[in-house]
Write an enzyme that holds these catalytic residues in place. Structure first.
Site, PDB file in Angstrom:
ATOM      1  N   GLU A   1      -2.352  -9.628   5.942  1.00 52.12           N
ATOM      2  CA  GLU A   1      -1.849  -9.450   7.307  1.00 52.12           C
ATOM      3  C   GLU A   1      -2.677  -8.517   8.177  1.00 52.12           C
ATOM      4  OE1 GLU A   1      -0.267  -8.230   4.479  1.00 52.12           O
ATOM      5  OE2 GLU A   1       0.545  -6.238   4.861  1.00 52.12           O
TER       6      GLU A   1
ATOM      7  N   GLU B   1       2.962 -13.432   6.892  1.00 51.18           N
ATOM      8  CA  GLU B   1       1.874 -12.574   7.363  1.00 51.18           C
ATOM      9  C   GLU B   1       2.067 -12.206   8.831  1.00 51.18           C
ATOM     10  OE1 GLU B   1       0.256 -11.409   4.991  1.00 51.18           O
ATOM     11  OE2 GLU B   1       0.713 -12.962   3.517  1.00 51.18           O
TER      12      GLU B   1
ATOM     13  N   GLU C   1       6.898  -5.071   1.867  1.00 47.65           N
ATOM     14  CA  GLU C   1       6.917  -6.391   1.238  1.00 47.65           C
ATOM     15  C   GLU C   1       8.338  -6.924   1.026  1.00 47.65           C
ATOM     16  OE1 GLU C   1       4.557  -8.216   1.321  1.00 47.65           O
ATOM     17  OE2 GLU C   1       2.875  -6.852   1.566  1.00 47.65           O
TER      18      GLU C   1
ATOM     19  N   GLU D   1      -6.512  -4.284   1.410  1.00 51.87           N
ATOM     20  CA  GLU D   1      -5.302  -3.832   0.720  1.00 51.87           C
ATOM     21  C   GLU D   1      -5.495  -4.085  -0.767  1.00 51.87           C
ATOM     22  OE1 GLU D   1      -1.562  -5.610   1.884  1.00 51.87           O
ATOM     23  OE2 GLU D   1      -0.462  -4.243   0.596  1.00 51.87           O
TER      24      GLU D   1
HETATM   25 ZN   LIG Z   1       3.260  -9.336   2.414  1.00 48.81          ZN
END
Ligand SMILES: [Zn+2]
Length: 854
Positions: A261, A295, A317, A126
């Site tokens: 995650e 996570e 998020e 990411e």
């Molecule tokens: Zn996050």
């Protein structure tokens, strides 16, 4: 390419340009032949053209890859390569793409894609790291199942999903859940595990592991308990169960973020998972518990339902930060968590929202998405969800979330999808509310009151200053939680949520026998700046009587801020009423120690600078520092008689436990010790240092001693004791700078960058030194400009290795317009020096340009 010279302006990406990928990715098979400098990645990907696709171009992202060969349906092809990927003529029926590339994990210091940390292979994909592993449509709306084979001599070889086989020198994994490439992960190394298991409420057995370097096995138990608590909590509160046979966590030393995650294989910065009483503070324990939960919660909010594109980052998020805050509130104290979050929001998000880097929670353009992992996307994103929940109520929120999981499981979604489930579940129109996602800036909420014949009226007005690209702002929906107190301190109206929708709006309350004292914005019901003319005696009244713990703390915080500002602007003595109120709270044993510790903790110096700036004054960092010192010294002297007793009463004896009650008590104890050190020359702190059997007390004592400039011997002893422990050494580096006097801070930091244990290659160590430099407000902004120069030099050096961490740390300069002309000139010079560096990364170029341009 990231290391290309930015002579031509970097490309800007726009939300409005979104076009779906023209192909379905049916399945992905990857083989990794690991070698430190020449890892081969062989991909076999089944593509199916989408009929009627708006953009039928076959474009695969790829950066810093050496293509060895490519084939379509077994026939070799020669694609057209560019700096950012490849294009190729492909059939208009389903086909299999094969490619073999070579990459250099050991040479990868940017820590994106596949890289090495202490001899172990790991990944960070990411946002856009997968394109450094192989050619692929590296965008979150392309989801597929993955089969992975890892070949190498490492003892442990992990990837996403469930293990499907292994033998001498190989291991295979299969992830049955379609996922975007940013959730891909691979780890290989000589690791050891802390194993456990969890039974889901529907009876599924899940194997749990925390993988660490040999020697760290003893630091996993707390993280494992936090994981199991998170799994239970998500079942009980959100009805979400885990969905694979195994859940792995790996600790990595060199990591840009806190944790990631990846599906079934979370990768953690070792600072966010390893915990032991002798090496971790209470604050570390709390953070570890929260990040493990965060996570884990992403498994549903992020992985099962992901983002359509990176403009929607706050979809996963904001929601997951909101969920982890709920979890912490349930595990510990809800008011203490709320107050701590607001302190953090004001320290990090408000300056961002009021400066050159201001952007809405859902930005509409970016050059480098890595620069948008911000307090606005995360923390303000969570505040927006908190407001939504307040507006639709707890039931409405539950119904909407159930609908969200039902409707969108397996999809890549947008903020529009998210708001639609709330509209459909509750019947509410959220058109105006959506402005919170598209408008930047923190609204200022001013309030006037009137009282006549039993009727009390509150009139609010909202205004938001212009932000980059957004000169005018429409009024937003603001939930304002209000309670009213009678003159004797009794609550005459319990909390009500007023729903403000206009620029200026009045609310009336009837039948009040006397003019009430309002408690406005209880629980900090909206992320706004409340502007209300009031008196210190009214603040003291609320500090004593408010039933809302947040506003009780807020009243004390406002008193502290006003007292400090009066000292700076008028040369006033520390406010006697406030000192008196503080002493009463400190001695009030009925109050939660954690709450007392928060009341006793002064507003940060940066916070005072911001407040002065907002009131039209130019903050002088040295003056702000001196006022803080004078205030603390006066408080210590006034409390002189009771400090030893208070210190004894709050000392936690017995074996260390990181529970909330002990943590709060130790926090209060540390604040008392810092006052005591001002009077006894560090005698008590030195005794505590000697006797400490846990890091929290050892660290608190060393901090007091260094601040008093009496800690040289203890600092050396601390170094000798802990030089083999990287995480404790980060504390040692940071603490020396954080406690330094303003005139000494830059020199101390500079000396530490020459220390044998300082390295640019480890983001934690870099942040320990440079983060502490930027965080020492009066030291960083010392009139000599030495702090600015030192940070700029180190950012320039780091940019060549690690653009992502460099760019994020440029934000230390974002408040530069607050200060006087001399300081602005010094900062401008350093920003221009960074901007003028040859070969500056796209990440850093974007940040420095934004900061300079505003
Ligand atoms: Zn996050």
């Amino acid at each position: 390419m990231k290391d290309a010279a930015p002579a031509s302006a970097p490309e800007t990406f726009y939300l409005k340009d979104y076009t779906p990928f023209g192909f379905e990715v049916v399945s992905v098979e990857l083989t990794f032949r690991l070698a430190p400098n020449a890892t081969r990645v062989i991909s076999k990907i089944r593509f199916s053209p989408k009929p009627g696709a708006a953009d039928p171009t076959f474009f695969l992202h790829g950066e810093e890859l050496t293509l060895i060969r490519a084939a379509i349906d077994g026939t070799e092809v020669t694609p057209t390569l560019t700096d950012t990927g490849l294009t190729c003529d492909v059939p208009d029926t389903p086909f299999t793409w094969e490619a073999e590339v070579e990459i250099d994990p050991e040479g990868n210091t940017a820590l994106e894609g596949l890289y090495m940390s202490n001899g172990m292979y790991c990944t960070q994909c990411e946002a856009e790291g997968f394109r450094k592993i192989t050619y692929y449509p590296d965008r979150p709306d392309v989801m597929s199942t993955f089969k992975v084979r890892i070949e190498g001599d490492e003892k442990v070889k992990l990837s996403n999903g469930n293990p499907t086989g292994n033998g001498a020198g190989w291991a295979e994994w299969h992830d049955p859940w379609p996922k975007p490439a940013y959730l891909f992960a691979l780890v290989a190394g000589d690791l050891v595990n802390h194993p456990d298991s969890f039974t889901t409420r529907s009876g599924k057995e899940v194997e749990l592991n925390i993988w660490v370097r040999p020697g760290d096995e003893g630091k996993c138990a707390f993280g494992m308990e936090a994981l199991k608590k998170s799994m239970t909590w998500d079942e009980e509160v959100y009805g979400r169960e885990y969905d694979l046979d195994i859940f792995n966590i790996v600790a990595v030393d060199d990591f840009n973020m806190g944790a990631m995650e990846n599906k079934g294989l979370n990768i953690f910065n070792s600072s966010c998972v390893l915990a032991s009483p002798d090496t971790s503070t209470d604050a570390n324990y709390e953070r570890i518990e929260a990040i493990i939960a965060h996570e884990y919660f992403h498994n549903w909010t992020g992985n099962r339902i992901t983002c359509r594109d990176w403009f929607q980052l706050c979809l996963k998020e904001g929601l997951t930060v909101f969920r982890d805050a709920q979890f912490t509130a349930d595990m510990r104290s809800a008011p203490v968590k709320r107050i701590s979050d607001v302190i953090d929001l004001r320290a990090r998000q408000f300056p961002e929202d009021g400066g050159p880097l201001a952007h809405p929670p859902r930005p509409e353009q970016f050059q480098e998405i890595n620069n948008f992992y911000t307090a606005t996307v995360y923390e303000k994103g969570a505040e927006v969800i908190g407001m939504l929940k307040r507006l639709v109520g707890d039931d409405g929120y539950s119904k909407a979330l159930d609908l969200y999981f039902d409707r969108h499981d397996g999809q890549a979604c947008t903020i529009e999808d998210w708001l639609k489930v709330f509209e459909d579940a509750t019947g509410r129109d959220l058109t105006q509310f959506k402005l919170w996602y598209s408008q930047a800036g923190t609204p200022r909420l001013s309030v006037e009151e009137s009282y006549q014949d039993g009727t009390y009226t509150l009139t609010f007005e909202q205004k938001t200053a212009p932000t980059p690209g957004q000169p005018d702002k429409a009024p937003r929906v603001i939930p304002i939680a209000v309670g009213l107190l009678g003159p004797n301190g009794d609550e005459v109206l319990p909390t009500q949520v007023l729903e403000m929708t206009e620029g200026k709006q009045s609310f009336t309350f009837e039948g009040l026998a006397a003019k009430p004292v309002p408690s406005i914005l209880r629980e900090f019901s909206a992320p706004v700046i409340l502007e209300r003319e009031t008196t210190n005696s009214e603040r003291a009244f609320l500090l004593a009587h408010d039933t809302d713990p947040f506003n009780r703390w807020e009243a004390g915080n406002a008193l502290a801020r006003e007292a400090r500002i009066a000292m700076i602007l008028d040369g006033a003595a520390p406010d006697a009423d406030y000192l008196d109120a503080l002493q009463k709270m400190l001695r009030d044993d009925d109050l939660d120690p954690a709450f007392r510790a928060l009341v006793l903790s002064p507003p940060s110096q940066s916070n005072i600078a911001q407040a002065l700036h907002e009131h039209g004054h130019t903050p002088d960092p040295q003056q702000i520092h001196d006022a803080a010192e004078t205030f603390a010294q006066t408080l210590a002297e006034q409390l002189a008689d009771s400090l030893p007793r208070l210190y004894a009463a709050t000392t936690v004896d017995g074996p260390y436990s990181p529970d909330a009650v002990s943590t709060g008590k130790r926090d209060l104890n540390a604040r008392i010790l810092s006052l005591l050190t001002r009077l006894d020359g560090g005698q008590q702190a030195a005794r505590q240092y000697e006797a400490a059997d846990n890091m929290t007390q050892q660290y608190a004592a060393l901090s007091c001693l260094l601040k008093a400039e009496k800690g040289a011997a203890q600092s050396q002893a601390f170094y000798d004791q802990w030089k083999g422990d990287r995480l404790v050494m980060d504390k040692w580096f940071a603490l020396q700078i954080a406690t330094a006097a303003p005139e000494a801070a830059a020199q101390i930091a500079q000396d530490l960058t020459g220390h044998a244990l300082f390295t640019l290659k480890n983001p934690n160590r870099f942040r320990a030194v440079m983060g502490a430099m930027a965080g020492n407000h009066a030291g960083f902004h010392h009139a000599s400009g030495a702090g600015y120069r030192l940070l700029a030099e180190n950012l320039i050096a780091l940019d060549k290795l690690n653009p992502q961490t460099t760019a994020r740390m440029c934000a230390a300069f974002q408040t530069w317009r607050r200060y006087d002309a001399d300081r602005q000139a010094l900062i401008r010079e350093q920003l221009q020096r960074i901007a003028g560096t040859d070969g500056l990364s796209r990440d850093t170029t974007e940040m420095v340009t934004r900061i300079l341009d505003a």
